[in-house]
Scaffold this motif. Sequence first.
Motif, PDB file in Angstrom:
ATOM      1  N   CYS A   7       0.819  -1.217   0.000  1.00  0.00           N
ATOM      2  CA  CYS A   7       0.000   0.000   0.000  1.00  0.00           C
ATOM      3  C   CYS A   7       0.857   1.273   0.000  1.00  0.00           C
ATOM      4  O   CYS A   7       1.803   1.408   0.767  1.00  0.00           O
ATOM      5  N   ALA A   8       0.474   2.192  -0.882  1.00  0.00           N
ATOM      6  CA  ALA A   8       1.151   3.497  -0.954  1.00  0.00           C
ATOM      7  C   ALA A   8       0.098   4.591  -1.130  1.00  0.00           C
ATOM      8  O   ALA A   8       0.350   5.602  -1.788  1.00  0.00           O
ATOM      9  N   LEU A   9      -1.073   4.379  -0.557  1.00  0.00           N
ATOM     10  CA  LEU A   9      -2.162   5.331  -0.781  1.00  0.00           C
ATOM     11  C   LEU A   9      -1.939   6.682  -0.123  1.00  0.00           C
ATOM     12  O   LEU A   9      -2.378   7.699  -0.624  1.00  0.00           O
ATOM     13  N   CYS A  10      -1.294   6.678   1.044  1.00  0.00           N
ATOM     14  CA  CYS A  10      -1.099   7.952   1.741  1.00  0.00           C
ATOM     15  C   CYS A  10       0.399   8.272   1.756  1.00  0.00           C
ATOM     16  O   CYS A  10       1.219   7.429   1.378  1.00  0.00           O
ATOM     17  N   ARG A  12       2.573   8.193   3.855  1.00  0.00           N
ATOM     18  CA  ARG A  12       3.468   7.286   4.607  1.00  0.00           C
ATOM     19  C   ARG A  12       4.052   6.202   3.703  1.00  0.00           C
ATOM     20  O   ARG A  12       5.115   5.676   3.989  1.00  0.00           O
ATOM     21  N   ARG A  13       3.323   5.836   2.662  1.00  0.00           N
ATOM     22  CA  ARG A  13       3.766   4.793   1.715  1.00  0.00           C
ATOM     23  C   ARG A  13       4.452   3.642   2.454  1.00  0.00           C
ATOM     24  O   ARG A  13       5.607   3.301   2.184  1.00  0.00           O
ATOM     25  N   CYS A  14       3.722   3.084   3.417  1.00  0.00           N
ATOM     26  CA  CYS A  14       4.347   2.093   4.304  1.00  0.00           C
ATOM     27  C   CYS A  14       4.533   0.736   3.624  1.00  0.00           C
ATOM     28  O   CYS A  14       5.228  -0.124   4.143  1.00  0.00           O
ATOM     29  N   ALA A  16       2.555  -1.755   3.275  1.00  0.00           N
ATOM     30  CA  ALA A  16       1.943  -2.905   3.955  1.00  0.00           C
ATOM     31  C   ALA A  16       1.192  -3.791   2.965  1.00  0.00           C
ATOM     32  O   ALA A  16       0.552  -3.292   2.030  1.00  0.00           O
ATOM     33  N   ARG A  18      -1.863  -5.494   3.021  1.00  0.00           N
ATOM     34  CA  ARG A  18      -3.030  -5.447   3.908  1.00  0.00           C
ATOM     35  C   ARG A  18      -3.917  -6.677   3.768  1.00  0.00           C
ATOM     36  O   ARG A  18      -4.896  -6.816   4.507  1.00  0.00           O
ATOM     37  N   GLY A  23      -1.657  -1.853   8.023  1.00  0.00           N
ATOM     38  CA  GLY A  23      -0.622  -0.863   7.737  1.00  0.00           C
ATOM     39  C   GLY A  23      -0.402   0.046   8.941  1.00  0.00           C
ATOM     40  O   GLY A  23      -1.012  -0.137  10.004  1.00  0.00           O
ATOM     41  N   VAL A  24       0.449   1.026   8.764  1.00  0.00           N
ATOM     42  CA  VAL A  24       0.748   1.982   9.834  1.00  0.00           C
ATOM     43  C   VAL A  24      -0.532   2.687  10.323  1.00  0.00           C
ATOM     44  O   VAL A  24      -0.647   3.059  11.480  1.00  0.00           O
ATOM     45  N   CYS A  25      -1.502   2.832   9.432  1.00  0.00           N
ATOM     46  CA  CYS A  25      -2.764   3.484   9.793  1.00  0.00           C
ATOM     47  C   CYS A  25      -3.677   2.577  10.621  1.00  0.00           C
ATOM     48  O   CYS A  25      -4.714   3.023  11.127  1.00  0.00           O
ATOM     49  N   PRO A 112      -7.556   5.296   3.500  1.00  0.00           N
ATOM     50  CA  PRO A 112      -7.000   3.940   3.349  1.00  0.00           C
ATOM     51  C   PRO A 112      -7.892   2.995   2.525  1.00  0.00           C
ATOM     52  O   PRO A 112      -7.460   1.893   2.182  1.00  0.00           O
TER      53      PRO A 112
HETATM   54  S1  SF4 Z   1      -0.461   4.036   6.373  1.00  0.00           S
HETATM   55 FE1  SF4 Z   1      -2.279   2.926   5.643  1.00  0.00          FE
HETATM   56  S2  SF4 Z   1      -3.015   4.111   3.862  1.00  0.00           S
HETATM   57 FE2  SF4 Z   1      -0.930   4.802   4.311  1.00  0.00          FE
HETATM   58  S3  SF4 Z   1       0.346   3.598   2.954  1.00  0.00           S
HETATM   59 FE3  SF4 Z   1       0.288   2.507   4.935  1.00  0.00          FE
HETATM   60  S4  SF4 Z   1      -1.438   1.057   4.746  1.00  0.00           S
HETATM   61 FE4  SF4 Z   1      -1.627   2.537   3.080  1.00  0.00          FE
END
Ligand code: SF4
Length: 303
Positions: A7-10, A12-14, A16, A18, A23-25, A112
């Motif tokens: 996931c790189a939607l926000c 943070r581009r963590c 994850a 999912r 993810g971090v969120c 997210p």
């Molecule tokens: S923090 Fe959540 S929305 Fe942001 S990139 Fe990670 S999983 Fe995706």
Amino acid sequence: MEENKNCALCPRRCGADRTKGEGVCGCGALPRVARVMIHKWEEPVISGEFGSGAVFFTGCPLGCVFCQNGDISRRENAGKAGRTMTEDDLADTFSALAEKGAQTLDLVSPTPFTDLLIRAVRKARGRGFSLPVVWNTGGYERPETVASLRGTADVFLTDFKFLSPDLSRRLTGVSDYGEFAAASLCEMVKIAGAPAIGEDGIMKSGVVVRHLVLPGQKEDSIATLNKIADTVGADSVLLSLMSQYTPEFYRKTGEERLDRAMSRRVTTYEYETVREEALRLGFDGFMQERDSATAAFTPEWDK
Ligand code: SF4
């Protein structure tokens, strides 16, 4: 963009996956919804007389230490609060809110689940759903993700919380909030255009920018308003200048000066100083009554 793997939607581009975890969120593969309600306390152009149809999602990419909705937004709570909903559940929920008389569809902390929500809105529209769709976000967005909402989001109700990288780091853990809030605001204005209000008083398209004045931070508030005006123009958005900061929700950081400042409410002097700057810059929009600064305005979850 696909949220479920890498996931790189926000911003943070963590990365994850999912489908396997959070993810971090705090968000996994499917959204958890903490509350669906007719919500009368958004800005008048969003709530109208009857109320917006609010859908509150759990989890948040930002995680502010002063969040009023920490019970559902903090990573450790995101996977426990509310209940899981599928794309079909959500499409049905949107239609049900419209049938109840909601005047807008108000998607709260949706980022997210961007891809799934695009599909759910499309599905609901295919069955006749026609309310303006409001993307209600903390403003920590990637412009690319915002761009993917063209044709889905009609209205953006976005925060622009602070500008200073140092203040952002101390209150959220990331120092690039202001940078992404400005870049994504440009994209929102590009997609939604100038504010358009219907005869019923409801916003059909456009952007409302919320700014919460924080205690001890009026200089950063003034810098933030100037940044908004310089970036998109004061007449491109409606401004909602808020005074409702409530120290009850503040999680101490151990930074004595910051903790002391954030342990009180905003003073009338601080709020008025920022309000005068907003008027000087030519913003139109909404000012909050000073007596609305109370924890009683936080909804109960799991209803
Ligand atoms: S923090 Fe959540 S929305 Fe942001 S990139 Fe990670 S999983 Fe995706």
